[in-house]
Design a protein around this motif. Structure first.
Motif, PDB file in Angstrom:
ATOM      1  N   TYR A  34      32.344  33.805  44.780  1.00  0.00           N
ATOM      2  CA  TYR A  34      30.922  33.838  44.457  1.00  0.00           C
ATOM      3  C   TYR A  34      30.321  35.243  44.497  1.00  0.00           C
ATOM      4  O   TYR A  34      29.130  35.412  44.272  1.00  0.00           O
ATOM      5  CB  TYR A  34      30.114  32.860  45.308  1.00  0.00           C
ATOM      6  CG  TYR A  34      29.996  33.136  46.787  1.00  0.00           C
ATOM      7  CD1 TYR A  34      29.319  34.250  47.272  1.00  0.00           C
ATOM      8  CD2 TYR A  34      30.512  32.240  47.725  1.00  0.00           C
ATOM      9  CE1 TYR A  34      29.193  34.482  48.630  1.00  0.00           C
ATOM     10  CE2 TYR A  34      30.386  32.464  49.081  1.00  0.00           C
ATOM     11  CZ  TYR A  34      29.721  33.580  49.522  1.00  0.00           C
ATOM     12  OH  TYR A  34      29.567  33.808  50.871  1.00  0.00           O
ATOM     13  N   LYS A  35      31.158  36.270  44.738  1.00  0.00           N
ATOM     14  CA  LYS A  35      30.673  37.641  44.577  1.00  0.00           C
ATOM     15  C   LYS A  35      30.459  37.946  43.101  1.00  0.00           C
ATOM     16  O   LYS A  35      31.070  37.331  42.228  1.00  0.00           O
ATOM     17  CB  LYS A  35      31.691  38.641  45.139  1.00  0.00           C
ATOM     18  CG  LYS A  35      31.716  38.737  46.650  1.00  0.00           C
ATOM     19  CD  LYS A  35      32.683  39.836  47.075  1.00  0.00           C
ATOM     20  CE  LYS A  35      32.684  40.012  48.585  1.00  0.00           C
ATOM     21  NZ  LYS A  35      33.613  41.093  48.988  1.00  0.00           N
ATOM     22  N   GLN A  36      29.588  38.918  42.816  1.00  0.00           N
ATOM     23  CA  GLN A  36      29.401  39.328  41.437  1.00  0.00           C
ATOM     24  C   GLN A  36      30.668  39.990  40.909  1.00  0.00           C
ATOM     25  O   GLN A  36      31.480  40.513  41.674  1.00  0.00           O
ATOM     26  CB  GLN A  36      28.220  40.295  41.336  1.00  0.00           C
ATOM     27  CG  GLN A  36      26.884  39.666  41.699  1.00  0.00           C
ATOM     28  CD  GLN A  36      25.739  40.646  41.557  1.00  0.00           C
ATOM     29  OE1 GLN A  36      25.767  41.552  40.732  1.00  0.00           O
ATOM     30  NE2 GLN A  36      24.720  40.482  42.387  1.00  0.00           N
ATOM     31  N   ILE A  37      30.833  39.989  39.582  1.00  0.00           N
ATOM     32  CA  ILE A  37      32.046  40.519  38.971  1.00  0.00           C
ATOM     33  C   ILE A  37      32.254  41.983  39.328  1.00  0.00           C
ATOM     34  O   ILE A  37      33.372  42.420  39.594  1.00  0.00           O
ATOM     35  CB  ILE A  37      31.986  40.327  37.438  1.00  0.00           C
ATOM     36  CG1 ILE A  37      32.065  38.837  37.107  1.00  0.00           C
ATOM     37  CG2 ILE A  37      33.109  41.078  36.749  1.00  0.00           C
ATOM     38  CD1 ILE A  37      31.900  38.507  35.645  1.00  0.00           C
ATOM     39  N   MET A  38      31.165  42.755  39.378  1.00  0.00           N
ATOM     40  CA  MET A  38      31.281  44.182  39.673  1.00  0.00           C
ATOM     41  C   MET A  38      31.757  44.444  41.100  1.00  0.00           C
ATOM     42  O   MET A  38      32.221  45.534  41.419  1.00  0.00           O
ATOM     43  CB  MET A  38      29.941  44.883  39.447  1.00  0.00           C
ATOM     44  CG  MET A  38      28.820  44.387  40.346  1.00  0.00           C
ATOM     45  SD  MET A  38      27.206  45.043  39.896  1.00  0.00           S
ATOM     46  CE  MET A  38      27.448  46.788  40.143  1.00  0.00           C
ATOM     47  N   PHE A  39      31.675  43.424  41.979  1.00  0.00           N
ATOM     48  CA  PHE A  39      32.131  43.577  43.357  1.00  0.00           C
ATOM     49  C   PHE A  39      33.460  42.872  43.611  1.00  0.00           C
ATOM     50  O   PHE A  39      33.836  42.620  44.742  1.00  0.00           O
ATOM     51  CB  PHE A  39      31.075  43.050  44.327  1.00  0.00           C
ATOM     52  CG  PHE A  39      29.747  43.742  44.196  1.00  0.00           C
ATOM     53  CD1 PHE A  39      29.658  45.116  44.322  1.00  0.00           C
ATOM     54  CD2 PHE A  39      28.597  43.024  43.926  1.00  0.00           C
ATOM     55  CE1 PHE A  39      28.450  45.764  44.181  1.00  0.00           C
ATOM     56  CE2 PHE A  39      27.386  43.666  43.792  1.00  0.00           C
ATOM     57  CZ  PHE A  39      27.302  45.041  43.919  1.00  0.00           C
ATOM     58  N   GLY A  40      34.152  42.507  42.527  1.00  0.00           N
ATOM     59  CA  GLY A  40      35.486  41.938  42.664  1.00  0.00           C
ATOM     60  C   GLY A  40      35.541  40.430  42.659  1.00  0.00           C
ATOM     61  O   GLY A  40      36.613  39.860  42.837  1.00  0.00           O
ATOM     62  N   GLY A  41      34.408  39.735  42.448  1.00  0.00           N
ATOM     63  CA  GLY A  41      34.397  38.276  42.402  1.00  0.00           C
ATOM     64  C   GLY A  41      34.367  37.767  40.973  1.00  0.00           C
ATOM     65  O   GLY A  41      34.684  38.481  40.032  1.00  0.00           O
ATOM     66  N   GLN A  42      33.932  36.497  40.827  1.00  0.00           N
ATOM     67  CA  GLN A  42      33.826  35.890  39.502  1.00  0.00           C
ATOM     68  C   GLN A  42      32.400  35.464  39.173  1.00  0.00           C
ATOM     69  O   GLN A  42      32.150  34.840  38.140  1.00  0.00           O
ATOM     70  CB  GLN A  42      34.767  34.687  39.405  1.00  0.00           C
ATOM     71  CG  GLN A  42      36.222  35.062  39.271  1.00  0.00           C
ATOM     72  CD  GLN A  42      36.513  35.830  37.987  1.00  0.00           C
ATOM     73  OE1 GLN A  42      36.143  35.407  36.904  1.00  0.00           O
ATOM     74  NE2 GLN A  42      37.166  36.973  38.118  1.00  0.00           N
ATOM     75  N   GLY A  43      31.447  35.785  40.049  1.00  0.00           N
ATOM     76  CA  GLY A  43      30.045  35.505  39.749  1.00  0.00           C
ATOM     77  C   GLY A  43      29.661  34.048  39.827  1.00  0.00           C
ATOM     78  O   GLY A  43      28.646  33.639  39.260  1.00  0.00           O
ATOM     79  N   VAL A  44      30.457  33.211  40.511  1.00  0.00           N
ATOM     80  CA  VAL A  44      30.091  31.799  40.689  1.00  0.00           C
ATOM     81  C   VAL A  44      28.937  31.713  41.680  1.00  0.00           C
ATOM     82  O   VAL A  44      28.944  32.373  42.718  1.00  0.00           O
ATOM     83  CB  VAL A  44      31.297  30.991  41.216  1.00  0.00           C
ATOM     84  CG1 VAL A  44      30.940  29.525  41.356  1.00  0.00           C
ATOM     85  CG2 VAL A  44      32.489  31.164  40.295  1.00  0.00           C
ATOM     86  N   VAL A  45      27.915  30.930  41.358  1.00  0.00           N
ATOM     87  CA  VAL A  45      26.742  30.829  42.225  1.00  0.00           C
ATOM     88  C   VAL A  45      27.043  29.912  43.408  1.00  0.00           C
ATOM     89  O   VAL A  45      27.488  28.776  43.221  1.00  0.00           O
ATOM     90  CB  VAL A  45      25.523  30.296  41.448  1.00  0.00           C
ATOM     91  CG1 VAL A  45      24.341  30.095  42.385  1.00  0.00           C
ATOM     92  CG2 VAL A  45      25.152  31.251  40.328  1.00  0.00           C
ATOM     93  N   SER A  46      26.808  30.406  44.620  1.00  0.00           N
ATOM     94  CA  SER A  46      26.958  29.596  45.823  1.00  0.00           C
ATOM     95  C   SER A  46      25.580  29.198  46.336  1.00  0.00           C
ATOM     96  O   SER A  46      24.768  30.062  46.680  1.00  0.00           O
ATOM     97  CB  SER A  46      27.714  30.387  46.903  1.00  0.00           C
ATOM     98  OG  SER A  46      27.638  29.727  48.141  1.00  0.00           O
ATOM     99  N   ALA A  47      25.305  27.897  46.363  1.00  0.00           N
ATOM    100  CA  ALA A  47      23.995  27.424  46.804  1.00  0.00           C
ATOM    101  C   ALA A  47      23.754  27.744  48.272  1.00  0.00           C
ATOM    102  O   ALA A  47      22.649  28.124  48.663  1.00  0.00           O
ATOM    103  CB  ALA A  47      23.875  25.922  46.567  1.00  0.00           C
ATOM    104  N   VAL A  48      24.781  27.620  49.103  1.00  0.00           N
ATOM    105  CA  VAL A  48      24.639  27.895  50.542  1.00  0.00           C
ATOM    106  C   VAL A  48      24.357  29.373  50.785  1.00  0.00           C
ATOM    107  O   VAL A  48      23.544  29.738  51.634  1.00  0.00           O
ATOM    108  CB  VAL A  48      25.903  27.447  51.303  1.00  0.00           C
ATOM    109  CG1 VAL A  48      25.841  27.868  52.764  1.00  0.00           C
ATOM    110  CG2 VAL A  48      26.075  25.936  51.212  1.00  0.00           C
ATOM    111  N   ASP A  49      25.018  30.238  50.013  1.00  0.00           N
ATOM    112  CA  ASP A  49      24.806  31.680  50.179  1.00  0.00           C
ATOM    113  C   ASP A  49      23.407  32.095  49.728  1.00  0.00           C
ATOM    114  O   ASP A  49      22.838  33.042  50.258  1.00  0.00           O
ATOM    115  CB  ASP A  49      25.863  32.439  49.380  1.00  0.00           C
ATOM    116  CG  ASP A  49      25.744  33.944  49.544  1.00  0.00           C
ATOM    117  OD1 ASP A  49      25.891  34.423  50.683  1.00  0.00           O
ATOM    118  OD2 ASP A  49      25.492  34.634  48.541  1.00  0.00           O
ATOM    119  N   LYS A  50      22.842  31.384  48.749  1.00  0.00           N
ATOM    120  CA  LYS A  50      21.539  31.760  48.199  1.00  0.00           C
ATOM    121  C   LYS A  50      20.366  31.205  48.993  1.00  0.00           C
ATOM    122  O   LYS A  50      19.229  31.630  48.794  1.00  0.00           O
ATOM    123  CB  LYS A  50      21.430  31.234  46.760  1.00  0.00           C
ATOM    124  CG  LYS A  50      22.343  31.911  45.762  1.00  0.00           C
ATOM    125  CD  LYS A  50      21.760  33.214  45.285  1.00  0.00           C
ATOM    126  CE  LYS A  50      22.592  33.804  44.166  1.00  0.00           C
ATOM    127  NZ  LYS A  50      22.050  35.096  43.715  1.00  0.00           N
TER     128      LYS A  50
END
Length: 304
Positions: A34-50
């Motif tokens: 759920y990290k953004q692509i520029m930070f090495g993730g795939q940009g999947v939205v995590s409801a708990v993290d948000k």
């Protein structure tokens, strides 16, 4: 929170489970996905993290509109000093939500100095857009009584003598330019980027992005403009998420980590990409056909 966790679980199952609904292997941690692509993730939205950044509107309402019925009750019970921290045992669910949102709100608000009683000198934001203890070149040597900003104020103006004892000349000159609201009844909070046109949640998301470091491996990989399937393959290689025998043995699915092609070596990401004897044999044949393909000693050399 239970509903939000179920939403995240649905996303995880969609990514890793098989078409026949049977459970698949989770190759990469959810917190990386759920990290953004520029930070090495795939940009999947995590409801708990948000959820924390969505709750920041409640503490901001408490600060900006203290006259409402709910806010008057909360102020009477918990006081006006809104230093949001860990919730204490026995506090109400409302105050727990306010505390959770307040931690995120503190990233995008700034103190307007009046008497300095509510401001922590190093931990609160009152100069520019960052607290002093987060400045990379600053080392704190303040005493306990100097932690409150009012120690450096005298009769509605900055006490230059006290500032010179605790800070360097450049920082003293910067602090001297900070205005003091003498007519205000106390220190007040304001939004750092209030004219940006963005919501509070968007401002918090932008602020969190500035705190993370861009993933170097993914940065150059984006510039190659590979096909999506090839890009995902390299992303999985970077995160060691390839279904090699070494990976399966680590997950205790099999008890053999050698190469199934008879190389007599451990089958890991290095072996699959550059070290396999049969892979090198195929590359040698292709080189004879006139295609210039390099042979690397390990995966790190391939990256370089």
């Amino acid at each position: 929170m239970g509903v939000l966790r179920d939403l995240d679980k649905l996303c995880i199952n969609f990514l890793w489970n098989k078409a026949d609904k049977s459970s698949g292997i989770h190759y990469v941690e959810w917190k990386i996905l759920y990290k953004q692509i520029m930070f090495g993730g795939q940009g999947v939205v995590s409801a708990v993290d948000k959820v924390g950044s969505w709750r920041e509107k409640f503490p901001w309402s408490l600060i900006s509109n203290p006259g409402s019925l709910l806010n008057r009750i909360l102020i009477a019970k918990y006081g006006r000093n809104f230093c949001f921290s860990e919730s204490k045992l026995g506090c109400s669910p409302t105050w727990k939500i306010l505390n959770n949102g307040g931690k995120f709100l503190q990233q995008i608000v700034k103190w307007k100095v009046s008497d300095g009683k509510s401001i922590n000198t190093t931990k609160d934001i009152w100069i520019l857009d960052k607290s002093i203890d987060r400045w990379p070149t600053y080392v704190s040597n303040l005493l306990d009584e100097q932690c409150c900003l009012r120690y450096f104020l005298h009769n509605g103006s900055w006490n230059i003598q006290m500032l010179n004892q605790s800070f360097g000349k450049e920082l003293v000159d910067l602090i001297s330019t900070v205005p003091i609201n003498v007519g205000s009844p106390g220190d007040e909070l304001e939004i750092l980027y209030k004219y940006s046109g963005k919501s509070l949640a968007s401002l918090i998301s932008d602020q969190r992005s500035t705190l993370e470091e861009e993933d170097v491996s993914w940065k150059w990989l984006k510039k190659l403009k590979l096909r999506p399937r090839v890009k995902i393959l390299w992303w999985r290689l970077i995160h060691k998420a390839i279904r090699s025998n070494e990976f399966l043995m680590y997950r205790r699915i099999i008890n053999f980590n050698g190469c199934p092609r008879g190389c007599c070596e451990v089958e890991d990401a290095n072996h699959l990409t550059v070290n396999c004897f049969f892979l090198k044999k195929v590359i040698c044949v292709i080189q004879k056909w006139g295609f210039n393909i390099q042979v690397f000693s390990d995966l790190e050399s391939c990256y370089n």
